[in-house]
Design a protein around this motif. Structure first.
Motif, mmCIF file in Angstrom:
data_model
loop_
_atom_site.group_PDB
_atom_site.id
_atom_site.type_symbol
_atom_site.label_atom_id
_atom_site.label_comp_id
_atom_site.label_asym_id
_atom_site.label_seq_id
_atom_site.Cartn_x
_atom_site.Cartn_y
_atom_site.Cartn_z
ATOM 1 N N PHE A 76 -5.015 68.467 8.024
ATOM 2 C CA PHE A 76 -3.449 67.787 7.778
ATOM 3 C C PHE A 76 -3.366 66.404 8.865
ATOM 4 O O PHE A 76 -2.860 65.364 8.860
ATOM 5 N N LEU A 77 -3.348 67.017 10.100
ATOM 6 C CA LEU A 77 -4.231 66.096 10.676
ATOM 7 C C LEU A 77 -5.123 64.627 11.064
ATOM 8 O O LEU A 77 -4.498 63.164 11.213
ATOM 9 N N LEU A 78 -5.535 64.737 10.568
ATOM 10 C CA LEU A 78 -6.953 63.628 9.956
ATOM 11 C C LEU A 78 -6.297 62.994 8.453
ATOM 12 O O LEU A 78 -5.855 61.752 9.032
ATOM 13 N N ARG A 79 -5.019 63.388 7.905
ATOM 14 C CA ARG A 79 -4.535 62.560 6.847
ATOM 15 C C ARG A 79 -3.587 61.889 7.712
ATOM 16 O O ARG A 79 -3.085 60.636 7.139
ATOM 17 N N GLU A 80 -3.177 62.577 8.425
ATOM 18 C CA GLU A 80 -1.861 61.720 8.979
ATOM 19 C C GLU A 80 -2.059 61.210 10.595
ATOM 20 O O GLU A 80 -1.348 60.573 10.936
ATOM 21 N N GLY A 81 -3.657 60.713 10.022
ATOM 22 C CA GLY A 81 -3.820 60.130 11.575
ATOM 23 C C GLY A 81 -3.409 60.425 13.268
ATOM 24 O O GLY A 81 -3.618 59.817 14.027
ATOM 25 N N ARG A 82 -3.048 61.614 13.089
ATOM 26 C CA ARG A 82 -2.993 62.390 14.847
ATOM 27 C C ARG A 82 -3.618 62.962 15.667
ATOM 28 O O ARG A 82 -3.529 63.839 16.120
ATOM 29 N N LEU A 83 -5.263 63.485 14.737
ATOM 30 C CA LEU A 83 -6.417 64.411 15.310
ATOM 31 C C LEU A 83 -6.504 63.243 16.043
ATOM 32 O O LEU A 83 -7.489 63.162 15.683
ATOM 33 N N GLY A 84 -6.522 63.560 17.809
ATOM 34 C CA GLY A 84 -7.013 63.521 18.668
ATOM 35 C C GLY A 84 -8.180 63.486 19.270
ATOM 36 O O GLY A 84 -9.240 62.599 19.680
ATOM 37 N N ALA A 85 -8.348 64.723 19.167
ATOM 38 C CA ALA A 85 -9.476 64.918 19.825
ATOM 39 C C ALA A 85 -10.104 67.480 19.537
ATOM 40 O O ALA A 85 -8.672 67.842 19.292
ATOM 41 N N PHE A 86 -11.185 67.834 19.617
ATOM 42 C CA PHE A 86 -11.086 68.876 19.452
ATOM 43 C C PHE A 86 -11.718 69.885 20.625
ATOM 44 O O PHE A 86 -12.154 69.170 21.245
ATOM 45 N N ASP A 87 -11.220 71.234 21.044
ATOM 46 C CA ASP A 87 -11.630 72.084 22.632
ATOM 47 C C ASP A 87 -12.202 72.564 21.794
ATOM 48 O O ASP A 87 -11.614 73.833 20.506
ATOM 49 N N PHE A 88 -14.124 72.796 21.321
ATOM 50 C CA PHE A 88 -14.148 73.313 20.640
ATOM 51 C C PHE A 88 -14.417 75.253 21.433
ATOM 52 O O PHE A 88 -14.906 75.114 22.513
ATOM 53 N N ASN A 89 -14.540 76.328 21.277
ATOM 54 C CA ASN A 89 -14.977 77.370 21.823
ATOM 55 C C ASN A 89 -14.520 78.508 20.722
ATOM 56 O O ASN A 89 -14.068 78.352 19.622
ATOM 57 N N ALA B 198 -0.112 59.172 21.076
ATOM 58 C CA ALA B 198 -0.311 60.298 21.023
ATOM 59 C C ALA B 198 -1.216 60.461 20.142
ATOM 60 O O ALA B 198 -0.427 60.482 18.476
ATOM 61 N N LYS B 199 -1.744 61.760 20.355
ATOM 62 C CA LYS B 199 -1.744 62.758 19.620
ATOM 63 C C LYS B 199 -2.326 63.342 19.752
ATOM 64 O O LYS B 199 -1.923 63.666 21.272
ATOM 65 N N VAL B 200 -2.673 65.018 18.953
ATOM 66 C CA VAL B 200 -2.701 66.290 18.594
ATOM 67 C C VAL B 200 -3.849 66.849 19.260
ATOM 68 O O VAL B 200 -5.254 66.689 18.482
ATOM 69 N N VAL B 201 -4.579 67.831 20.087
ATOM 70 C CA VAL B 201 -5.896 68.807 20.551
ATOM 71 C C VAL B 201 -5.677 70.215 19.929
ATOM 72 O O VAL B 201 -4.692 70.385 19.521
ATOM 73 N N VAL B 202 -6.188 70.152 18.765
ATOM 74 C CA VAL B 202 -6.276 71.346 18.330
ATOM 75 C C VAL B 202 -7.960 71.999 19.044
ATOM 76 O O VAL B 202 -9.184 71.981 19.337
ATOM 77 N N ASP B 203 -7.611 73.147 20.204
ATOM 78 C CA ASP B 203 -8.407 73.873 20.668
ATOM 79 C C ASP B 203 -8.615 75.056 19.480
ATOM 80 O O ASP B 203 -7.534 75.725 19.541
ATOM 81 N N THR B 204 -9.916 75.245 19.835
ATOM 82 C CA THR B 204 -9.563 75.993 18.331
ATOM 83 C C THR B 204 -10.035 77.572 19.015
ATOM 84 O O THR B 204 -9.320 78.700 17.835
ATOM 85 N N GLY B 205 -9.156 77.777 20.366
ATOM 86 C CA GLY B 205 -9.431 79.406 20.439
ATOM 87 C C GLY B 205 -7.625 79.590 20.901
ATOM 88 O O GLY B 205 -7.319 80.816 21.587
ATOM 89 N N HIS B 206 -7.020 78.184 20.434
ATOM 90 C CA HIS B 206 -5.146 78.978 21.458
ATOM 91 C C HIS B 206 -4.371 78.700 20.174
ATOM 92 O O HIS B 206 -3.572 78.372 19.287
ATOM 93 N N HIS B 207 -4.580 79.783 18.611
ATOM 94 C CA HIS B 207 -4.497 80.236 17.332
ATOM 95 C C HIS B 207 -3.836 81.556 17.244
ATOM 96 O O HIS B 207 -4.945 82.293 18.023
ATOM 97 N N ALA B 208 -2.649 81.947 16.155
ATOM 98 C CA ALA B 208 -2.896 83.460 16.422
ATOM 99 C C ALA B 208 -3.796 83.759 15.287
ATOM 100 O O ALA B 208 -4.953 83.066 14.317
ATOM 101 N N PRO B 209 -4.742 85.123 15.542
ATOM 102 C CA PRO B 209 -5.746 85.806 14.589
ATOM 103 C C PRO B 209 -4.710 84.846 12.887
ATOM 104 O O PRO B 209 -4.869 85.146 12.260
#
Ligand code: RM4
Ligand code: MN
Length: 388
Positions: free
Chosen positions: A230-243, A209-220
């Motif tokens: 942080f997620l790469l250091r923990e080995g838990r970055l699964g994917a990017f959703d780029f936009n 189980a890994k985290v997806v970072v969608d670049t549009g899904h954060h507060a400004p």
């Protein structure tokens, strides 16, 4: 000094996954503008994705979205992709369009509705078995609109229970990648609103189980590159959703709103070895092309990722490390900015020429005649899209 041949090799090895829904009609809640030549089924979406791969050489995978890409036989769809030099990527679940999911899917207070949502997720894993897809991508629209509407903690319990059941169904080579989103469609609480919530559930579930970072899904103003590091250091970055986003979840072309942010994110990827195939970080687009031509927009997006990647790979990490170690604030910043301010377009043109591609992917697409062909041939039938 950066090793240019290593940079070129990394650029040639890069793989960017494009979304099937990016080729279909899309819009806002105000209007969906139909475009000529738009795919009428998942097969035609793959034909368009193959054009992006032909023009860029780095887009060999396509994400599916179920039920939008439902077909009778998924092995046939996978074979169709294979004949065009493509493979099928992440299978995206959809628990946000069924009337039963008005107040939630896996977090719904009614066990019957939760069952229905879990069954859908399990069906997505069946589809992955047939397509050979590695990733089950989960984004939940679950949340509440009003204080007191539901029990925040109970909803987390329901979420954890559903995720555990689906996780247990995964094969050895399959992964669950869990996306977060600050708000929308829920406006008060969202059940997976941020990377911390996703990460905590992933930790409990296990290594697949890994985290997806969608670049549009954060507060400004959110520092996304910190989350990535942080997620790469923990080995838990699964994917990017780029936009890209200017305001909320705008789903504009990646790198169009803030190319410097994209560079900073990809610098953390490069610095933390996230481009290495062994790290299994999927670089996906999740975009909608509401008013611009869809295939050229996907090509432009792929090029934007390539340009930011090239700049990130050009950062002189030795010089950066030395400046950081010496406490040379301005020197370290200058190393980063030197890479960012490099015009990498000639380098990428060279890389493409070495791969036997047209140095200008958009010119290659225009010259292919594909756009005229689909406008002429895709007449009648129902266009794919949200149809809002
Ligand atoms: C959601 C989310 C998912 C994508 C859908 C289409 O907002 O970002 O990743 O599958 O949109
Ligand atoms: Mn997304």
């Amino acid at each position: 000094m950066t090793d240019l041949s290593a940079v070129k090799a990394a650029l040639k090895a890069q793989e960017i996954e494009t979304p099937s829904w990016g080729y279909g009609n899309s819009g806002t809640r105000f209007k969906v503008f139909a475009q000529e030549g738009v795919p009428r089924d998942p097969f035609e979406k793959l034909e368009d994705a193959a054009q992006v791969h032909a023009a860029t050489g780095v887009a060999p995978r396509v994400s599916l979205h179920i039920p939008w890409d439902r077909v009778e036989d998924y092995a046939v769809l996978a074979a169709f992709a294979g004949e065009r030099g493509l493979t099928l990527g992440a299978v995206n679940s959809n628990t946000f369009q069924d009337d039963d999911f008005r107040i939630g899917s896996v977090c719904h207070p009614d066990a019957k509705v939760r069952r229905k949502a879990v069954e859908h997720l399990l069906e997505c894993v069946d589809i992955m078995d047939a397509t050979g897809s590695r990733d089950l991508k989960l984004w939940f629209a679950d949340g509440t609109n009003y204080p007191g509407q539901d029990d925040i903690t109970a909803r987390q319990d329901r979420l954890a229970e559903a995720l555990a059941e689906v996780y247990a169904r995964l094969g050895d080579e399959q992964r669950m990648i869990l996306e977060y989103k600050l708000f929308e469609p829920a406006f008060y609480t969202t059940d997976v609103p941020d990377w911390g919530t996703s990460y905590a559930h992933c930790l409990k579930l296990g290594p697949k189980a890994k985290v997806v970072v969608d670049t549009g899904h954060h507060a400004p103003g959110t520092n996304i590159e910190f989350i990535v590091a942080f997620l790469l250091r923990e080995g838990r970055l699964g994917a990017f959703d780029f936009n890209s986003r200017f305001y909320a979840d705008d789903d504009l072309m990646v790198g169009s709103a803030d190319p410097f942010q994209l560079f900073r994110i990809l610098h953390e990827v490069a610095k933390n070895d996230g481009f290495a195939p062994g790290k299994q970080v999927a670089f996906m687009l999740d975009q909608c092309h509401n008013i611009e031509g869809k295939i050229p927009a996907v090509i432009r997006s792929v090029m934007n990722v390539q340009e930011a990647t090239a700049k990130a790979l050009l950062v002189d990490l030795d010089a950066l490390g030395a400046a950081q170690q010496a406490g040379d604030v301005l020197g370290a910043n200058a190393v980063l900015m030197d890479a960012y301010n490099t015009d990498v377009r000639p380098l990428l043109a060279e890389v493409r020429a070495e791969q036997g591609l047209n140095p200008d992917p958009l010119a290659a697409y225009r010259a292919s005649g594909w756009q005229q062909r689909i406008v002429a041939e895709r007449v009648g039938g129902t266009q794919a899209g949200w149809g809002a």
